[in-house]
Design an enzyme around this catalytic site. Structure first.
Site, mmCIF file in Angstrom:
data_model
loop_
_atom_site.group_PDB
_atom_site.id
_atom_site.type_symbol
_atom_site.label_atom_id
_atom_site.label_comp_id
_atom_site.label_asym_id
_atom_site.label_seq_id
_atom_site.Cartn_x
_atom_site.Cartn_y
_atom_site.Cartn_z
ATOM 1 N N HIS A 1 28.979 44.107 42.640
ATOM 2 C CA HIS A 1 30.072 44.216 41.676
ATOM 3 C C HIS A 1 29.704 45.099 40.484
ATOM 4 O O HIS A 1 30.472 45.972 40.079
ATOM 5 C CB HIS A 1 30.485 42.832 41.172
ATOM 6 N N HIS B 1 40.222 37.684 40.156
ATOM 7 C CA HIS B 1 40.836 38.140 41.403
ATOM 8 C C HIS B 1 42.179 38.809 41.164
ATOM 9 O O HIS B 1 42.550 39.726 41.903
ATOM 10 C CB HIS B 1 40.996 36.966 42.370
#
Length: 422
Positions: A397, A262
């Site tokens: 992703h 992240h």
């Protein structure tokens, strides 16, 4: 209007400028699109197992449906056969059986499959992806997408955006009561992505301002004060919850500790937000670049090859010591996207080195040339694992990682494709 950033600073020797590398990216993206096509169900899309088959008995998954709709809508715009019908299928499911017809909004699965009150909560994370999917489908001209976009933007803005705090609220009961006592960096991070898409598609700069406000609180305030390591969990009074999910370190959305993947994901989102603001009126806070660099450096230092076997691990504690050393595929995808974005933004050689190193790791360890798709998770020694992410459910992703290097930092995916091909 051209992107107002020095992408021409990327060296001629960069992989980003090599025609073979760009063709390789396209090829890998097409392989991923083909692998995930069997995830279509009667209603929406569902998770695939390791072999690329629908998981027996699994209900339609609304997050997957939104992500597949987003991806296949953009692929359809690029001229990939078979993708437009899948995007149409996703829009129809989001407008139909996956939606709460009584109170509005979306559940994580079809309402009739949800048994408990907890399962019937409405989550910001999901609604951000519905908004993203609707915006991409709208640009692609998918039937019903304009109505879905109007509905999704209204619901997301009305129920989840907190003007007072400048962030998105986390979750509610089915009737929009019982707001959760939680503020999460993860759902707000994906909200930043969706906000930028809505700003482009709706020509509504207010969504960029919301993205900036959320990034300012979570990154320029909390993460910067924490050495650019991103605290994930807070209560509604903004008290850090450092013990949150201490007993669930492998939770797939809210694990204990911090997630270096992240850190780097926020990094490239800040650069895209900077580019979007510059494109809008020529002005953007300088801290967006400074913080993006800090996030990438901290993320790679905290998470990359902590045991000498390469790859970015899942989670660390608040001293940046490893907690879960398994390596999800999405962490690698976001790291290389951040390296590419920083290379485009700065032209500096270390980001080229990282970009190549991360792709080398993915190519040798995660691209599954026998069964297709990407292995979703490796253990600390790079053996296939399913502790956090079973099967091969995620297209979003990995596929975006094959497209991001080919596009400018701004505008967002669907708008960029429409402008490039227009």
């Amino acid at each position: 209007m051209a992107e107002m950033l020095p992408s021409l600073m990327v060296p001629t020797s960069s992989w980003l400028r090599r025609s073979v590398h760009r063709r390789w990216l396209d090829h890998q993206g097409l392989r991923l699109l083909d692998f995930s096509k069997p995830s279509r169900m009667k209603l929406g899309f569902g998770p695939l197992d390791e072999e690329g088959m629908l998981t027996p008995g699994a209900p339609p998954d609304t997050i997957l449906t939104a992500r597949m709709t987003h991806v296949y809508a953009i692929a359809a715009m690029r001229g990939v056969p078979g993708c437009l019908p899948l995007a149409e299928h996703g829009v129809a499911a989001l407008r139909g059986g996956l939606k709460d017809k009584l109170h509005g909004g979306w559940f994580t699965a079809s309402p009739e499959t949800l048994k408990t009150i907890q399962e019937k909560r409405k989550e910001n994370y999901l609604h951000a992806f519905v908004a993203l999917a609707a915006s991409s489908a709208h640009v692609a001209g998918v039937a019903g997408a304009s109505a879905l976009l109007k509905d999704a933007a209204h619901i997301w803005e009305t129920h989840f955006w907190s003007e007072e705090e400048g962030v998105f609220r986390e979750s509610f009961a089915a009737d929009w009561s019982d707001e959760e006592n939680y503020r999460g960096a993860n759902s707000n991070m994906h909200s930043v992505e969706a906000c930028m898409a809505l700003a482009d598609v709706l020509d509504a700069p207010i969504w960029r301002i919301r993205a900036l406000r959320s990034a300012e609180r979570f990154i320029h305030h909390f993460a910067r004060e924490n050495g650019y390591a991103v605290p994930e969990h807070f209560d509604r009074n903004w008290k850090r919850l450092d013990d949150f999910n201490h007993d669930r370190p492998t939770d797939d959305l809210r694990p204990f500790g911090m997630t270096p993947g992240h850190f780097v994901e926020w990094s490239h989102l800040l650069l895209k937000l900077e580019a979007a603001l510059l494109r809008q009126d020529g002005h953007a806070p300088f801290w967006l670049l400074t913080d993006a660099i800090g996030l990438f450096n901290t993320g790679m230092k905290a998470g990359w090859s902590r045991n000498g076997t390469g790859g970015l691990l899942y989670t660390v504690d608040f001293q940046l010591e490893p907690v879960v050393q398994n390596k999800p595929h999405w962490c690698q995808a976001e790291a290389l996207t951040a390296a590419a974005a920083l290379l485009k933004r700065t032209g500096q050689a270390p980001y080229e080195t990282w970009y190549r190193k991360i792709w080398d790791f993915i190519d040798l360890h995660m691209i599954d040339r026998k069964k297709g798709g990407w292995i979703q998770e490796l253990d600390a020694d790079n053996h296939q694992s399913e502790v956090v992410y079973p099967g091969k459910a995620d297209l979003y992703h990995a596929w975006q990682a094959t497209l991001n290097p080919l596009l400018p930092l701004s505008p967002s995916f669907a708008t960029a494709i429409s402008e490039l091909d227009g």
